[in-house]
Design a protein around this motif. Structure first.
Motif, short mmCIF file in Angstrom:
data_model
loop_
_atom_site.label_atom_id
_atom_site.label_comp_id
_atom_site.label_asym_id
_atom_site.label_seq_id
_atom_site.Cartn_x
_atom_site.Cartn_y
_atom_site.Cartn_z
N GLY A 6 45.10 -10.38 31.04
CA GLY A 6 44.56 -10.21 29.59
C GLY A 6 43.18 -9.40 29.59
O GLY A 6 42.12 -10.28 29.99
N ILE A 7 43.05 -8.50 29.21
CA ILE A 7 41.70 -7.66 29.44
C ILE A 7 40.80 -8.26 28.42
O ILE A 7 39.54 -8.21 28.84
N ARG A 8 41.12 -8.66 27.41
CA ARG A 8 40.21 -9.27 26.39
C ARG A 8 39.51 -10.44 26.78
O ARG A 8 38.54 -10.68 26.65
N SER A 9 40.61 -11.10 27.65
CA SER A 9 40.21 -12.51 28.12
C SER A 9 39.04 -12.24 29.20
O SER A 9 37.89 -13.08 29.24
N ALA A 10 39.41 -11.34 30.08
CA ALA A 10 38.74 -11.06 31.24
C ALA A 10 37.16 -10.53 30.84
O ALA A 10 36.12 -10.59 31.11
N GLY A 11 37.28 -9.67 29.42
CA GLY A 11 36.11 -9.06 29.21
C GLY A 11 35.05 -10.27 28.46
O GLY A 11 33.68 -10.19 28.43
N ARG A 12 35.67 -11.34 27.74
CA ARG A 12 34.85 -12.58 27.53
C ARG A 12 34.13 -13.24 28.48
O ARG A 12 33.31 -14.16 28.36
N LYS A 13 35.07 -13.09 29.71
CA LYS A 13 34.22 -14.03 30.94
C LYS A 13 33.43 -12.95 31.91
O LYS A 13 33.15 -13.66 32.87
N GLY A 14 33.20 -11.66 31.44
CA GLY A 14 31.93 -11.03 32.14
C GLY A 14 32.47 -9.65 32.94
O GLY A 14 31.71 -9.22 33.42
N PHE A 15 33.75 -9.47 32.87
CA PHE A 15 34.35 -8.57 33.74
C PHE A 15 33.64 -7.28 33.58
O PHE A 15 33.26 -6.53 34.62
N PHE A 16 33.33 -6.67 32.31
CA PHE A 16 32.85 -5.40 32.12
C PHE A 16 31.48 -5.42 32.21
O PHE A 16 30.78 -4.29 32.94
N GLU A 17 30.63 -6.45 32.39
CA GLU A 17 29.27 -6.62 32.83
C GLU A 17 29.08 -6.56 34.24
O GLU A 17 28.42 -5.70 34.93
#
Length: 256
Positions: free
Chosen positions: A10-21
């Motif tokens: 779930g890319i949106r879930s990972a995004g909320r957890k700081g993946f893109f930072e």
């Protein structure tokens, strides 16, 4: 050349957890994502289109399911998201970026863990995708296949191998498929070329699997032999938990 593969569950879930930072600090040339679980109209936020990268998403028809993505710093000559057969196409399981001599693939292999029907679907996929890989290799291209294979190859690749010999992901015929891929087809498990340790990339959410490192190595870079001498390093990132999988990075002394 730095290539990262990550099943984000779930890319949106990972995004909320700081993946893109985290990703912004990695200086990756190519990023391969599996299991995006999103449609493109849900990914219009700039967060999902990292600055400095050409972004490709391949979505499943079924919402909230499967899907792959690829971020390329150097724009590829061409990008392929359709193989002309299902479930590769209908479930968004494949993206290939072609450069002059190298192709990078993001692949999400089906799981067979939910029952006999799912395993049969996985087995059909294995047969067809094997022939595809052989054809690409025969065409003379160097390949980096980044995938959640949903298969462990050897006993060293999962902590509880004795208890999983009859479970999908460690079934004898699945392991034999990897034997054939590495043997008859001539592909190479890039990580095992430089590291023979018990290293895992996926942990069940049940119990204390992550805390106790009771994991499986499901995420691989599989390469053609011509790239073996260029392998420089490999690492699994566990300092932050973005998903039930950990990002897996490899560096190669070559360019796209």
């Amino acid at each position: 050349m730095r290539i990262i593969t990550a099943n984000t569950n779930g890319i949106r879930s990972a995004g909320r957890k700081g993946f893109f930072e985290w990703l912004a600090k990695q200086d990756a040339d190519v990023v391969c994502i599996q299991e995006t679980k999103a449609q493109r109209d849900q990914l219009e936020d700039p967060l999902y289109h990292p600055e400095g990268y050409t972004t490709t998403y391949s979505d499943a028809i079924k919402k909230g399911y499967s899907g792959t993505a690829m971020y390329c710093k150097k724009p590829p000559n061409s990008v392929t998201t359709s193989l002309g057969w299902d479930p590769a196409d209908s479930e968004g399981r494949y993206i290939r970026a072609d450069y002059d001599k190298i192709s990078v693939i993001s692949l999400y292999m089906p799981s067979g863990s939910s029952g006999d029907e799912a395993q049969a679907k996985k087995d059909r996929f294995l047969g067809i995708i094997y022939d595809h890989f052989v054809e690409l290799k025969a065409a003379g291209r160097e390949l980096v296949i980044c995938a959640d294979w949903n298969i462990c190859h050897k006993e060293i690749d999962l902590k509880n191998w004795k208890g999983n010999k009859k479970n999908s992901g460690f079934l004898p015929h699945e392991r034999e498929w990897l034997d054939k891929l590495y043997g008859e087809a001539g592909f190479v498990d890039a990580f095992r070329e430089i590291n023979q340790d018990a290293v895992y990339t996926w942990w069940s959410n049940r119990g204390q699997a992550y805390a106790n490192d009771v994991g499986w190595r499901l995420d691989y870079h599989v390469i053609t032999p011509g790239l073996v001498d260029s392998i420089r390093s490999a690492s699994v990132y566990k300092d932050e938990k973005f998903s039930d999988h950990a990002p897996f990075t490899m560096d190669y002394d070559c360019s796209l």
